[in-house]
Design a protein around this motif. Structure first.
Motif, PDB file in Angstrom:
ATOM      1  N   ILE A 171     -20.880 -13.582  12.906  1.00 20.66           N
ATOM      2  CA  ILE A 171     -20.662 -12.446  13.794  1.00 20.66           C
ATOM      3  C   ILE A 171     -19.469 -12.705  14.710  1.00 20.66           C
ATOM      4  O   ILE A 171     -18.542 -11.896  14.802  1.00 20.66           O
ATOM      5  CB  ILE A 171     -21.924 -12.171  14.633  1.00 20.66           C
ATOM      6  N   SER A 172     -19.491 -13.853  15.383  1.00 21.85           N
ATOM      7  CA  SER A 172     -18.461 -14.135  16.386  1.00 21.85           C
ATOM      8  C   SER A 172     -17.092 -14.422  15.774  1.00 21.85           C
ATOM      9  O   SER A 172     -16.067 -14.020  16.334  1.00 21.85           O
ATOM     10  CB  SER A 172     -18.899 -15.316  17.263  1.00 21.85           C
ATOM     11  N   LEU A 173     -17.060 -15.119  14.632  1.00 22.64           N
ATOM     12  CA  LEU A 173     -15.771 -15.379  13.998  1.00 22.64           C
ATOM     13  C   LEU A 173     -15.126 -14.072  13.562  1.00 22.64           C
ATOM     14  O   LEU A 173     -13.911 -13.875  13.732  1.00 22.64           O
ATOM     15  CB  LEU A 173     -15.935 -16.318  12.800  1.00 22.64           C
ATOM     16  N   GLY A 174     -15.927 -13.172  13.029  1.00 21.40           N
ATOM     17  CA  GLY A 174     -15.392 -11.852  12.694  1.00 21.40           C
ATOM     18  C   GLY A 174     -14.872 -11.136  13.928  1.00 21.40           C
ATOM     19  O   GLY A 174     -13.797 -10.519  13.906  1.00 21.40           O
ATOM     20  N   ASP A 175     -15.625 -11.232  15.024  1.00 21.92           N
ATOM     21  CA  ASP A 175     -15.183 -10.614  16.280  1.00 21.92           C
ATOM     22  C   ASP A 175     -13.860 -11.210  16.748  1.00 21.92           C
ATOM     23  O   ASP A 175     -12.994 -10.501  17.277  1.00 21.92           O
ATOM     24  CB  ASP A 175     -16.238 -10.805  17.369  1.00 21.92           C
ATOM     25  N   GLY A 176     -13.707 -12.513  16.544  1.00 24.25           N
ATOM     26  CA  GLY A 176     -12.462 -13.172  16.938  1.00 24.25           C
ATOM     27  C   GLY A 176     -11.278 -12.651  16.147  1.00 24.25           C
ATOM     28  O   GLY A 176     -10.207 -12.373  16.709  1.00 24.25           O
ATOM     29  N   HIS A 177     -11.443 -12.527  14.842  1.00 21.06           N
ATOM     30  CA  HIS A 177     -10.366 -11.975  14.014  1.00 21.06           C
ATOM     31  C   HIS A 177     -10.076 -10.527  14.405  1.00 21.06           C
ATOM     32  O   HIS A 177      -8.910 -10.108  14.452  1.00 21.06           O
ATOM     33  CB  HIS A 177     -10.748 -12.053  12.529  1.00 21.06           C
ATOM     34  N   TRP A 178     -11.142  -9.758  14.692  1.00 16.94           N
ATOM     35  CA  TRP A 178     -10.943  -8.374  15.136  1.00 16.94           C
ATOM     36  C   TRP A 178     -10.142  -8.347  16.432  1.00 16.94           C
ATOM     37  O   TRP A 178      -9.234  -7.530  16.585  1.00 16.94           O
ATOM     38  CB  TRP A 178     -12.300  -7.698  15.346  1.00 16.94           C
ATOM     39  N   LYS A 179     -10.459  -9.269  17.335  1.00 13.51           N
ATOM     40  CA  LYS A 179      -9.769  -9.297  18.619  1.00 13.51           C
ATOM     41  C   LYS A 179      -8.304  -9.688  18.452  1.00 13.51           C
ATOM     42  O   LYS A 179      -7.463  -9.386  19.294  1.00 13.51           O
ATOM     43  CB  LYS A 179     -10.467 -10.249  19.583  1.00 13.51           C
ATOM     44  N   MET A 180      -7.994 -10.381  17.353  1.00 15.77           N
ATOM     45  CA  MET A 180      -6.613 -10.743  17.053  1.00 15.77           C
ATOM     46  C   MET A 180      -5.952  -9.698  16.153  1.00 15.77           C
ATOM     47  O   MET A 180      -4.883  -9.933  15.596  1.00 15.77           O
ATOM     48  CB  MET A 180      -6.573 -12.125  16.396  1.00 15.77           C
ATOM     49  N   ASP A 181      -6.614  -8.561  16.018  1.00 16.99           N
ATOM     50  CA  ASP A 181      -6.096  -7.427  15.240  1.00 16.99           C
ATOM     51  C   ASP A 181      -5.961  -7.713  13.755  1.00 16.99           C
ATOM     52  O   ASP A 181      -5.111  -7.137  13.078  1.00 16.99           O
ATOM     53  CB  ASP A 181      -4.745  -6.959  15.810  1.00 16.99           C
ATOM     54  N   ASP A 182      -6.801  -8.616  13.243  1.00 21.58           N
ATOM     55  CA  ASP A 182      -6.812  -8.895  11.807  1.00 21.58           C
ATOM     56  C   ASP A 182      -8.111  -8.338  11.229  1.00 21.58           C
ATOM     57  O   ASP A 182      -9.084  -9.071  11.012  1.00 21.58           O
ATOM     58  CB  ASP A 182      -6.705 -10.399  11.552  1.00 21.58           C
ATOM     59  N   MET A 183      -8.107  -7.038  10.963  1.00 21.54           N
ATOM     60  CA  MET A 183      -9.323  -6.362  10.506  1.00 21.54           C
ATOM     61  C   MET A 183      -9.765  -6.856   9.136  1.00 21.54           C
ATOM     62  O   MET A 183     -10.966  -6.947   8.853  1.00 21.54           O
ATOM     63  CB  MET A 183      -9.096  -4.851  10.474  1.00 21.54           C
ATOM     64  N   ALA A 184      -8.807  -7.187   8.282  1.00 18.06           N
ATOM     65  CA  ALA A 184      -9.155  -7.646   6.937  1.00 18.06           C
ATOM     66  C   ALA A 184      -9.991  -8.927   7.005  1.00 18.06           C
ATOM     67  O   ALA A 184     -11.028  -9.054   6.333  1.00 18.06           O
ATOM     68  CB  ALA A 184      -7.888  -7.874   6.108  1.00 18.06           C
ATOM     69  N   LYS A 185      -9.562  -9.886   7.818  1.00 19.55           N
ATOM     70  CA  LYS A 185     -10.313 -11.135   7.959  1.00 19.55           C
ATOM     71  C   LYS A 185     -11.653 -10.898   8.632  1.00 19.55           C
ATOM     72  O   LYS A 185     -12.665 -11.511   8.269  1.00 19.55           O
ATOM     73  CB  LYS A 185      -9.495 -12.161   8.754  1.00 19.55           C
ATOM     74  N   ALA A 186     -11.658 -10.025   9.628  1.00 20.32           N
ATOM     75  CA  ALA A 186     -12.909  -9.723  10.331  1.00 20.32           C
ATOM     76  C   ALA A 186     -13.949  -9.183   9.357  1.00 20.32           C
ATOM     77  O   ALA A 186     -15.093  -9.655   9.305  1.00 20.32           O
ATOM     78  CB  ALA A 186     -12.654  -8.720  11.454  1.00 20.32           C
ATOM     79  N   LYS A 187     -13.553  -8.197   8.568  1.00 21.02           N
ATOM     80  CA  LYS A 187     -14.469  -7.588   7.609  1.00 21.02           C
ATOM     81  C   LYS A 187     -14.920  -8.605   6.559  1.00 21.02           C
ATOM     82  O   LYS A 187     -16.090  -8.619   6.147  1.00 21.02           O
ATOM     83  CB  LYS A 187     -13.793  -6.404   6.918  1.00 21.02           C
ATOM     84  N   ALA A 188     -13.998  -9.473   6.138  1.00 21.10           N
ATOM     85  CA  ALA A 188     -14.334 -10.468   5.118  1.00 21.10           C
ATOM     86  C   ALA A 188     -15.396 -11.434   5.632  1.00 21.10           C
ATOM     87  O   ALA A 188     -16.342 -11.782   4.910  1.00 21.10           O
ATOM     88  CB  ALA A 188     -13.075 -11.228   4.705  1.00 21.10           C
ATOM     89  N   VAL A 189     -15.254 -11.869   6.873  1.00 17.19           N
ATOM     90  CA  VAL A 189     -16.223 -12.800   7.462  1.00 17.19           C
ATOM     91  C   VAL A 189     -17.571 -12.115   7.641  1.00 17.19           C
ATOM     92  O   VAL A 189     -18.625 -12.690   7.324  1.00 17.19           O
ATOM     93  CB  VAL A 189     -15.709 -13.341   8.804  1.00 17.19           C
ATOM     94  N   TRP A 190     -17.562 -10.887   8.145  1.00 12.19           N
ATOM     95  CA  TRP A 190     -18.833 -10.167   8.317  1.00 12.19           C
ATOM     96  C   TRP A 190     -19.523  -9.935   6.981  1.00 12.19           C
ATOM     97  O   TRP A 190     -20.749 -10.056   6.886  1.00 12.19           O
ATOM     98  CB  TRP A 190     -18.586  -8.832   9.027  1.00 12.19           C
ATOM     99  N   ARG A 191     -18.750  -9.609   5.941  1.00 13.07           N
ATOM    100  CA  ARG A 191     -19.351  -9.379   4.616  1.00 13.07           C
ATOM    101  C   ARG A 191     -19.937 -10.681   4.061  1.00 13.07           C
ATOM    102  O   ARG A 191     -21.005 -10.668   3.432  1.00 13.07           O
ATOM    103  CB  ARG A 191     -18.307  -8.819   3.645  1.00 13.07           C
ATOM    104  N   GLU A 192     -19.231 -11.787   4.274  1.00 15.35           N
ATOM    105  CA  GLU A 192     -19.741 -13.082   3.825  1.00 15.35           C
ATOM    106  C   GLU A 192     -21.066 -13.387   4.521  1.00 15.35           C
ATOM    107  O   GLU A 192     -22.017 -13.868   3.893  1.00 15.35           O
ATOM    108  CB  GLU A 192     -18.718 -14.186   4.133  1.00 15.35           C
ATOM    109  N   GLY A 193     -21.103 -13.096   5.815  1.00 15.88           N
ATOM    110  CA  GLY A 193     -22.337 -13.318   6.554  1.00 15.88           C
ATOM    111  C   GLY A 193     -23.467 -12.413   6.088  1.00 15.88           C
ATOM    112  O   GLY A 193     -24.628 -12.833   5.995  1.00 15.88           O
ATOM    113  N   GLU A 194     -23.128 -11.158   5.748  1.00 20.87           N
ATOM    114  CA  GLU A 194     -24.147 -10.204   5.313  1.00 20.87           C
ATOM    115  C   GLU A 194     -24.799 -10.635   4.002  1.00 20.87           C
ATOM    116  O   GLU A 194     -25.985 -10.370   3.768  1.00 20.87           O
ATOM    117  CB  GLU A 194     -23.534  -8.813   5.171  1.00 20.87           C
ATOM    118  N   LYS A 195     -24.045 -11.311   3.154  1.00 22.87           N
ATOM    119  CA  LYS A 195     -24.610 -11.799   1.898  1.00 22.87           C
ATOM    120  C   LYS A 195     -25.716 -12.829   2.152  1.00 22.87           C
ATOM    121  O   LYS A 195     -26.693 -12.905   1.407  1.00 22.87           O
ATOM    122  CB  LYS A 195     -23.512 -12.416   1.029  1.00 22.87           C
ATOM    123  N   LEU A 196     -25.534 -13.613   3.195  1.00 21.63           N
ATOM    124  CA  LEU A 196     -26.510 -14.649   3.532  1.00 21.63           C
ATOM    125  C   LEU A 196     -27.621 -14.127   4.442  1.00 21.63           C
ATOM    126  O   LEU A 196     -28.743 -14.613   4.406  1.00 21.63           O
ATOM    127  CB  LEU A 196     -25.803 -15.821   4.216  1.00 21.63           C
TER     128      LEU A 196
END
Length: 230
Positions: free
Chosen positions: A162-187
């Motif tokens: 959750i937080s790593l995705g938020d960090g990427h979002w805060k750095m304006d990297d939506m692609a990385k944010a979504k990728a991290v959240w999706r990886e987390g959602e799988k688990l």
């Protein structure tokens, strides 16, 4: 109020409605075992209930002075500053947050751990963009992610996704944010926070995360998941 006795006879709160008298007993338990992350967390939750924040800060100041090699004592000392942030004014909040970071850093220096890196990394995300600290949070959270991927999956590991995705979002990297959240959602397919982030876009997502990272709201610093997952 119910109480639970752990090994060694140390008192730990097991329910709400803590009293000042309980704080004294919990302080005795923690003084006898300063690196006990559970005792520190239970004590701080009792402090929140009694609103004895300054007492807590003075106690932890003495605890780390008496036990300068205790990484978890410094970790809980940092959390004690975080616990006080919601009841402080805006200028004082900055001072408290900065001080908390310094003790999280000391904890990591003494005892590198998932909770240390996650906590400091997540804390950086609460700072407004103008302070340019999001990249520091991402670095810490990536370190926490390395630690958890080398370990068996635990319930609290979802927090890093959750937080790593938020960090990427805060750095304006939506692609990385979504990728991290999706990886987390799988688990963690049933996690509501991941689902909420992945279901929102643009201004709706910004409003959601800004609300989550509002410094005026109390951060959940109860560490029960850490010891319950062991």
């Amino acid at each position: 109020m119910r109480r639970t006795l752990l090994a060694g006879g140390f008192l730990v709160l097991a329910a709400a409605a803590a009293t000042v008298a309980d704080l004294s007993r919990l302080e005795s338990s923690l003084s006898a075992d300063p690196d006990n992350i559970r005792f520190g967390s239970e004590y701080r939750q009792a402090v929140i209930q009694t609103k004895e924040y300054d007492r807590s800060l003075k106690f932890f100041e003495k605890l780390v002075a008496d036990h300068p090699k205790s990484g978890n004592a410094y970790l809980n000392y940092g959390f004690a500053y975080v616990d006080k942030i919601p009841v402080a004014g805006s200028i004082t909040q900055v001072i408290l947050a900065n001080t908390a970071l310094s003790y999280f850093t000391k904890s990591i220096e003494l005892q590198p751990s998932w909770i240390g890196y996650y906590t400091r990394g997540n804390s950086y995300l609460y700072w407004p963009k103008i302070f340019n600290r999001a990249h520091l949070g991402v670095a810490d959270l990536e370190q926490a992610m390395k630690i958890q991927k080398a370990d068996k999956l635990k319930s609290y590991h979802v927090r890093a996704y959750i937080s790593l995705g938020d960090g990427h979002w805060k750095m304006d990297d939506m692609a990385k944010a979504k990728a991290v959240w999706r990886e987390g959602e799988k688990l963690f397919p049933n996690n509501a926070q991941l689902k909420a982030r992945l279901s929102k876009e643009g201004d709706d997502l910004k409003a959601y995360i800004d609300d989550v990272l509002d410094p005026n709201k109390r951060v959940d610093t109860d560490l029960h998941e850490i010891w319950e997952a062991k």
